[in-house]
Design a protein around this motif. Structure first.
Motif, PDB file in Angstrom:
ATOM      1  N   LEU A 532       0.864  -1.234   0.022  1.00 15.00           N
ATOM      2  CA  LEU A 532       0.087  -0.034  -0.095  1.00 15.00           C
ATOM      3  C   LEU A 532       0.758   1.318   0.034  1.00 15.00           C
ATOM      4  O   LEU A 532       1.810   1.294   0.535  1.00 15.00           O
ATOM      5  CB  LEU A 532      -1.034  -0.123   1.263  1.00 15.00           C
ATOM      6  CG  LEU A 532      -1.844   1.065   1.431  1.00 15.00           C
ATOM      7  CD1 LEU A 532      -2.956   0.660   2.365  1.00 15.00           C
ATOM      8  CD2 LEU A 532      -1.175   2.304   2.476  1.00 15.00           C
ATOM      9  N   ALA A 533       0.466   2.231  -0.906  1.00 20.25           N
ATOM     10  CA  ALA A 533       1.295   3.561  -0.842  1.00 20.25           C
ATOM     11  C   ALA A 533       0.587   4.569  -0.420  1.00 20.25           C
ATOM     12  O   ALA A 533      -0.604   4.779  -0.548  1.00 20.25           O
ATOM     13  CB  ALA A 533       2.037   3.669  -2.211  1.00 20.25           C
ATOM     14  N   THR A 569      -8.110  10.661  -8.783  1.00 22.24           N
ATOM     15  CA  THR A 569      -8.046   9.387  -8.287  1.00 22.24           C
ATOM     16  C   THR A 569      -9.433   8.693  -8.402  1.00 22.24           C
ATOM     17  O   THR A 569      -9.491   7.486  -8.364  1.00 22.24           O
ATOM     18  CB  THR A 569      -8.097   9.310  -6.613  1.00 22.24           C
ATOM     19  OG1 THR A 569      -9.362  10.314  -5.861  1.00 22.24           O
ATOM     20  CG2 THR A 569      -6.784  10.056  -6.302  1.00 22.24           C
ATOM     21  N   GLY A 570     -10.693   9.253  -8.841  1.00 24.69           N
ATOM     22  CA  GLY A 570     -11.906   8.779  -9.079  1.00 24.69           C
ATOM     23  C   GLY A 570     -12.600   7.997  -7.794  1.00 24.69           C
ATOM     24  O   GLY A 570     -13.722   7.478  -7.817  1.00 24.69           O
ATOM     25  N   ASP A 571     -12.001   8.505  -6.761  1.00 24.97           N
ATOM     26  CA  ASP A 571     -12.756   8.101  -5.595  1.00 24.97           C
ATOM     27  C   ASP A 571     -12.216   8.829  -4.260  1.00 24.97           C
ATOM     28  O   ASP A 571     -11.283   9.070  -3.938  1.00 24.97           O
ATOM     29  CB  ASP A 571     -12.166   6.609  -4.909  1.00 24.97           C
ATOM     30  CG  ASP A 571     -12.982   6.082  -4.017  1.00 24.97           C
ATOM     31  OD1 ASP A 571     -13.781   6.727  -3.014  1.00 24.97           O
ATOM     32  OD2 ASP A 571     -12.782   4.925  -3.487  1.00 24.97           O
ATOM     33  N   PRO A 572     -13.316   9.877  -3.619  1.00 24.72           N
ATOM     34  CA  PRO A 572     -13.063  10.968  -2.907  1.00 24.72           C
ATOM     35  C   PRO A 572     -12.413  10.146  -1.458  1.00 24.72           C
ATOM     36  O   PRO A 572     -11.888  10.911  -0.709  1.00 24.72           O
ATOM     37  CB  PRO A 572     -14.448  11.604  -2.487  1.00 24.72           C
ATOM     38  CG  PRO A 572     -15.298  10.539  -3.167  1.00 24.72           C
ATOM     39  CD  PRO A 572     -14.844  10.015  -4.197  1.00 24.72           C
ATOM     40  N   ALA A 573     -12.661   8.912  -1.290  1.00 21.28           N
ATOM     41  CA  ALA A 573     -12.439   8.369  -0.103  1.00 21.28           C
ATOM     42  C   ALA A 573     -10.715   8.006  -0.155  1.00 21.28           C
ATOM     43  O   ALA A 573     -10.310   7.683   0.916  1.00 21.28           O
ATOM     44  CB  ALA A 573     -13.094   6.939  -0.044  1.00 21.28           C
ATOM     45  N   LEU A 587      -2.888   4.927  -2.345  1.00 17.81           N
ATOM     46  CA  LEU A 587      -3.134   3.801  -3.074  1.00 17.81           C
ATOM     47  C   LEU A 587      -3.291   2.661  -2.551  1.00 17.81           C
ATOM     48  O   LEU A 587      -2.439   1.935  -1.789  1.00 17.81           O
ATOM     49  CB  LEU A 587      -1.805   3.666  -4.136  1.00 17.81           C
ATOM     50  CG  LEU A 587      -1.413   4.766  -5.030  1.00 17.81           C
ATOM     51  CD1 LEU A 587      -0.343   4.705  -5.939  1.00 17.81           C
ATOM     52  CD2 LEU A 587      -2.610   4.848  -5.751  1.00 17.81           C
ATOM     53  N   PRO A 588      -4.589   1.880  -2.353  1.00 19.33           N
ATOM     54  CA  PRO A 588      -4.753   0.840  -1.625  1.00 19.33           C
ATOM     55  C   PRO A 588      -3.949  -0.494  -1.953  1.00 19.33           C
ATOM     56  O   PRO A 588      -3.818  -1.318  -1.276  1.00 19.33           O
ATOM     57  CB  PRO A 588      -6.379   0.680  -1.575  1.00 19.33           C
ATOM     58  CG  PRO A 588      -6.726   1.975  -2.406  1.00 19.33           C
ATOM     59  CD  PRO A 588      -5.819   2.648  -2.742  1.00 19.33           C
ATOM     60  N   VAL A 589      -3.885  -0.526  -3.186  1.00 18.43           N
ATOM     61  CA  VAL A 589      -3.050  -1.905  -3.752  1.00 18.43           C
ATOM     62  C   VAL A 589      -1.971  -1.600  -4.787  1.00 18.43           C
ATOM     63  O   VAL A 589      -2.126  -0.880  -5.651  1.00 18.43           O
ATOM     64  CB  VAL A 589      -4.407  -2.693  -4.560  1.00 18.43           C
ATOM     65  CG1 VAL A 589      -3.896  -3.783  -5.206  1.00 18.43           C
ATOM     66  CG2 VAL A 589      -5.443  -3.056  -3.901  1.00 18.43           C
ATOM     67  N   VAL A 590      -0.962  -1.974  -4.187  1.00 14.37           N
ATOM     68  CA  VAL A 590       0.352  -1.767  -4.977  1.00 14.37           C
ATOM     69  C   VAL A 590       0.876  -3.129  -5.015  1.00 14.37           C
ATOM     70  O   VAL A 590       1.249  -3.789  -4.121  1.00 14.37           O
ATOM     71  CB  VAL A 590       1.208  -0.884  -4.184  1.00 14.37           C
ATOM     72  CG1 VAL A 590       2.764  -0.889  -5.190  1.00 14.37           C
ATOM     73  CG2 VAL A 590       0.715   0.364  -4.398  1.00 14.37           C
ATOM     74  N   VAL A 595       5.353   0.625  -9.725  1.00 15.94           N
ATOM     75  CA  VAL A 595       4.187   1.179 -10.180  1.00 15.94           C
ATOM     76  C   VAL A 595       4.003   2.580  -9.298  1.00 15.94           C
ATOM     77  O   VAL A 595       3.334   3.597  -9.944  1.00 15.94           O
ATOM     78  CB  VAL A 595       3.073   0.354  -9.811  1.00 15.94           C
ATOM     79  CG1 VAL A 595       1.696   1.017  -9.812  1.00 15.94           C
ATOM     80  CG2 VAL A 595       2.831  -0.897 -10.686  1.00 15.94           C
ATOM     81  N   VAL A 596       4.515   2.534  -7.938  1.00 19.84           N
ATOM     82  CA  VAL A 596       4.296   3.826  -7.403  1.00 19.84           C
ATOM     83  C   VAL A 596       5.025   5.105  -7.804  1.00 19.84           C
ATOM     84  O   VAL A 596       4.367   6.241  -7.975  1.00 19.84           O
ATOM     85  CB  VAL A 596       4.589   3.479  -5.899  1.00 19.84           C
ATOM     86  CG1 VAL A 596       4.700   4.961  -5.055  1.00 19.84           C
ATOM     87  CG2 VAL A 596       3.886   2.541  -5.184  1.00 19.84           C
ATOM     88  N   ALA A 597       6.193   4.756  -8.449  1.00 19.36           N
ATOM     89  CA  ALA A 597       7.035   5.673  -8.914  1.00 19.36           C
ATOM     90  C   ALA A 597       6.432   6.483 -10.044  1.00 19.36           C
ATOM     91  O   ALA A 597       6.305   7.764 -10.385  1.00 19.36           O
ATOM     92  CB  ALA A 597       8.551   5.489  -9.215  1.00 19.36           C
ATOM     93  N   ARG A 598       5.746   5.537 -11.164  1.00 20.38           N
ATOM     94  CA  ARG A 598       5.113   5.987 -12.215  1.00 20.38           C
ATOM     95  C   ARG A 598       3.744   6.923 -11.734  1.00 20.38           C
ATOM     96  O   ARG A 598       3.499   7.854 -12.470  1.00 20.38           O
ATOM     97  CB  ARG A 598       4.789   4.817 -13.068  1.00 20.38           C
ATOM     98  CG  ARG A 598       6.000   4.285 -13.716  1.00 20.38           C
ATOM     99  CD  ARG A 598       5.579   3.208 -14.954  1.00 20.38           C
ATOM    100  NE  ARG A 598       4.751   2.097 -14.286  1.00 20.38           N
ATOM    101  CZ  ARG A 598       5.161   0.889 -14.059  1.00 20.38           C
ATOM    102  NH1 ARG A 598       6.643   0.934 -13.635  1.00 20.38           N
ATOM    103  NH2 ARG A 598       4.370   0.069 -13.482  1.00 20.38           N
TER     104      ARG A 598
END
Length: 930
Positions: A532-533, A569-573, A587-590, A595-598
């Motif tokens: 998770l990030a 993000t598409g999600d205010p949560a 980011l709930p799923v990594v 991926v995180v750097a991109r």
């Protein structure tokens, strides 16, 4: 002297009457004895006396016995025949004779008592002649008895006697009995009683209380003091003529109680009662009355003595205290209700109930104004009669405009409308059913303003006239203010609940809610075994834009940023605002490395390209990002966010657009966090101190000023260099508290020097960028110098050139406000901020302080000397004073004198020293050889 005309004391009169009755019987025996009917001794009811002319054969033993009894009588007695000749005397007479010209062995027996009285001379002649005349009138039968009082004084003693003459028999007098009774004690008692009576009357007639004396059975008034007329407003004579008029003056509601007390006085003689009277003018007064019995010799109550006083003021005070206590109880109960009740209707109903039960109001209702229709209606009530609520008029009707209604006036004017006598106030007539019975005598309408506008009105009805006095009104206003506050809180209850988890400006989740959500995502990531990030984003140059464009524009920008992040993000949560200019994204799923750097890079690029519109202008904003990863960097949400904060600080310090968290950052962050906590404790524990560095005049060497420098006296390590803690103070915002403290300490030192008669030189205090940009700085400065009118003249603020040039327009406005307070301003570290001559001429400052680097360079190369010379000349052309900082050598001082520099400071003069050392070295020795 003459005989007394007034009646004798009752005790004396009674005693004389008893003796005369006894001697009458003796007279009858005497008459029979002298006529030969009785042989022997004349008996006088057990009292005997010897008659010198008694028949022969008198039994000497009987005569001796009766003579002894006669001698025992408490009077001086002589028996005279019809010619006034003394026939016999008793022992008292023989003793008394020496004082009445009757000396001799026979003490006047056989002499004419009348002749003795007739021949009397001197000051007692008149009394003697009067006695003789009285004796003759009794002997002649012209008077039954004769009585007179006369004095018989000696040089050492005053005595009084009563002379009583009575015939020996009632039928026809053959002689008389002359009795002298010593009444000195009775006379003195009588005089004492008269004096006591006079004193009583004097007291009774000069005391405001009413003293009275009346017969117990007939109630006839024997005495009433003049205070009756003042208190009752009726004449004393009216009470003498009609004793029952006192009952007619009593208030109808109290007559029964007063009558019972009066009846008790007849039977027991004592009473203690309080009642109201109504004076002829209609004024009502409270009376306190107490009575005491007066008994006769047989213990029977014959009279009642008493005192009555006006206790109106005391009763009114008691009433006020009782009312205030009720209001206090009401306040306490309603306050407790407000603490536990969160429903508006329940709060209002409970407040009405407590006001009736604890406050002793007879009826209470609350009407609420509808915010849309502005119509008011009763929503809560207690204590009223059945159906009265439906009759209450609040907002007017066809024939009654709302403005005329007292409840509406209270709402419109936002002030209480009070009536202390309902029956006498015609303005209350339009209220209609608001007064369903005569039980209500006073009413008060109090507005409730929970939102600053008239929201509701509270009506309190009392059963007494004059309830709403100043003290009670203040308490009721306080109560209504508290109810208004509670209503405001209840109205905002949902909003407060919202604000507990959401940012009010942007609508995004706040830090608390975001951490809860991240914690949930972390549990899911741990279960599903993926990363998770967390991104922490800082908006660059936002503070400058906010200062330039204003807070409203800054708020608008923050809302636009929040909207862009939510769309991205598409999600205010997944998004939150966690600081003034800090946003967070999770980011709930990594699942893949890289991926995180991109994601971060693409986000930053898109953010920089997005146009934000403010005041018809387009702005593009860059950002810095710190990244933390779960589970690599932290095991819980709070720690992960702090790891992202450490990475963000690293990115800002290094200039990188973003950084991932590393363990090296943890060490630096931990050190800073520890130091921050220590500095917070230092402010609370008063570990900061001021050291003072002297500034001297280059021409005279005299002390010109003192610069106050903050030092931290760490109890663990000692004095800490400013460079190690000042940046942390500014970064954490602690500089605000420390800066306020420094201002107060500098002012206190200046005033202390002035009061002690020491040279009160101006004290310069450094101001940081964080302080000067704060909106509250000017008010903090005003508060620091506001303690004494001398304080402003003793203070100078040093502001770095670079700080001023960061926002010249804002700086000019701020400096002008500071100068308006009478505080002087110096530009510190001049030469490092690249000031333009145009701006320098506009700055409202008093002093330029040449940076130490230029002073050092002055002796190293010719260009340095030329630069310092130019600065001094420029400052003088602008009429500014010049101070050279960091002077360490005599050569530097010599050159500065040649260049006409005004003042200098540095190690050549003195380093910064504690206040006590500064005072000893400089304020008591103000000059130096430079």
């Amino acid at each position: 002297m003459s005989a007394r005309a007034k009646l004798l004391p009752a005790a004396v009169t009674e005693e004389v009457a008893t003796l005369i009755a006894t001697l009458h019987k003796a007279g009858e025996r005497l008459e029979r004895l002298t006529s030969g009917e009785v042989d022997g001794v004349v008996d006088a009811s057990g009292r005997t006396f010897l008659l010198r002319h008694a028949q022969e054969g008198l039994r000497l033993s009987e005569a001796s016995k009766q003579a002894a009894i006669l001698d025992a009588l408490p009077a001086n007695i002589a028996v005279l025949d019809s010619q006034g000749v003394i026939l016999s005397v008793n022992e008292g007479w023989r003793t008394f004779g020496s004082a009445n010209a009757l000396q001799g062995p026979r003490h006047g027996v056989g002499q004419s008592y009348l002749a003795i009285c007739d021949s009397a001379g001197g000051e007692n002649a008149v009394l003697a002649h009067q006695a003789a005349s009285g004796i003759r009138s009794v002997l002649a039968g012209a008077a039954k008895t004769f009585t007179m009082e006369y004095p018989c004084h000696s040089p050492s003693t005053q005595r009084w006697f009563v002379l009583t003459v009575a015939p020996l028999a009632d039928s026809h007098p053959h002689g008389v009995v002359v009795l002298h009774l010593d009444v000195t004690a009775a006379r003195q008692t009588d005089a004492s009683l008269q004096a006591s009576e006079w004193r009583f009357r004097q007291m009774a007639e000069n005391i405001r209380a009413v003293f009275f004396l009346r017969e117990a059975v007939t109630q006839r008034m024997l005495y009433v003091s003049p205070a009756y007329e003042e208190i009752w407003g009726r004449s004393c004579e009216s009470l003498y003529l009609d004793p029952s008029s006192w009952l007619a003056s009593i208030h109808p509601d109290d007559r029964a109680v007063a009558y019972q007390a009066n009846q008790k006085a007849v039977s027991a003689g004592t009473f203690d009662s309080e009642y109201r009277i109504v004076r002829p003018t209609g004024v009502v007064r409270w009376i306190g009355s107490r009575g005491f019995p007066v008994r006769d010799a047989n213990g029977q109550i014959v009279r009642v003595a008493g005192v009555a006083e006006d206790i109106t003021e005391r009763k009114e005070a008691e009433t006020r205290i009782r009312r205030l206590n009720r209001v206090y109880a009401m306040l306490s109960g309603i306050h407790a209700l407000m603490v536990r009740e969160r429903d508006r209707d329940e709060l209002l109903r409970g407040a009405c109930r407590i006001a009736v039960e604890a406050g002793a109001f007879r009826m209470v209702w609350i009407g609420v104004v509808d915010p849309e229709t502005l119509e008011a209606r009763v929503v809560a009530w207690y204590g009223g009669e059945e159906g009265f609520v439906n009759q209450i008029v609040l907002t007017g009707r066809g024939d009654v405009p709302a403005a005329e209604l007292p409840a509406s006036r209270a709402l419109r004017q936002m002030t209480p409308v009070l009536c202390n006598d309902i029956g006498a106030d015609p303005s209350l007539a339009p209220m209609g059913g608001a007064f369903p019975s005569r039980r209500y005598k006073s009413v008060g309408f109090f507005p409730l303003t929970g939102t600053g506008q008239p929201d509701a009105v509270m009506a309190l009805y009392a059963g007494e006239v004059g309830v709403f006095d100043d003290k009670e009104n203040r308490l009721l206003l306080e109560l209504c203010g508290n109810i208004s506050f509670a209503l405001g809180n209840i109205a905002k209850g949902e909003q407060l609940a919202y604000l507990a988890y959401y940012d009010a400006l942007t609508g995004l989740a706040n830090r608390s809610l975001f951490l809860e959500r991240v914690g949930q995502y972390m549990r899911s990531a741990a279960t599903e075994r993926h990363q998770l990030a967390l991104f922490l984003i800082d908006l660059e140059r936002f503070e400058s834009m906010n200062d330039s464009l204003g807070q409203a524009a800054g708020d608008l920008l923050l809302r636009q940023v929040a909207e862009w992040m939510t769309r991205s993000t598409g999600d205010p949560a997944l998004v939150a605002r966690v600081g003034a200019v800090h946003f967070a994204i999770v980011l709930p799923v990594v699942k893949e490395a890289g991926v995180v750097a991109r994601v971060v890079e693409s986000t930053l690029e898109a953010f920089l390209e997005h146009p934000f519109r403010l005041d018809d202008a387009v702005f593009r904003i860059s950002a810095k990002v710190g990244v933390g990863l779960f589970p690599d960097d932290a095991a819980d949400a709070d720690t992960l966010l702090r790891r992202a904060e450490a990475a963000l600080k690293g990115a800002k310090a290094s200039g990188d657009r973003y950084l991932f968290y590393t363990s090296e950052m943890a060490d630096t962050g931990a050190d800073k966090l520890t130091l921050e906590n220590q500095l917070r404790d230092a402010l609370v524990n008063e570990e900061f101190v001021l050291h003072f560095q002297p500034v001297v005049n280059l021409a005279s060497g005299t002390l010109a000023c003192a610069e106050a420098l903050i030092r931290w006296n760490d109890p663990r390590t000692g004095l800490v260099p400013p460079g190690q803690f000042i940046p942390i103070l500014e970064e954490t915002g602690l500089i605000h508290g420390v800066g306020r403290w420094a201002l107060r300490e500098a002012v206190a030192a200046y005033l202390r020097w002035s009061d002690a008669g020491l040279p009160a030189v101006r004290i310069a205090v450094n101001v940081s960028a964080v302080q000067l940009r704060s909106r509250s700085f000017l008010s903090e400065l005003e508060q620091a110098i506001g303690i004494d009118r001398r304080a402003a003249a003793g203070l100078e603020l040093e502001i770095t050139e670079s700080l001023i040039m960061a926002d010249v327009k804002h700086s000019i406005a701020s400096l002008q406000s500071i100068r308006a307070l009478g505080v002087k301003i110096a530009i510190d570290d001049f030469g490092t901020g690249f000031s333009s001559l145009n701006y320098l001429a506009k700055l409202p400052v008093d002093t330029l302080k040449i940076d130490r680097s230029f002073v050092t360079d002055m002796t190293a190369r010719p260009e340095g000397l030329s630069l310092v010379s130019t600065i001094i000349a420029l400052a003088h052309s602008l009429k500014l004073k010049v101070v050279a900082e960091g002077v360490e050598t005599q050569e530097q001082a010599r050159l500065l004198r040649l260049l006409s520099c005004d003042e200098m400071q540095g190690f050549l003069v003195s380093p910064a020293v504690p206040r006590e050392d500064f005072e000893a070295s400089w304020l008591r020795k103000p000059s130096m050889d430079a």
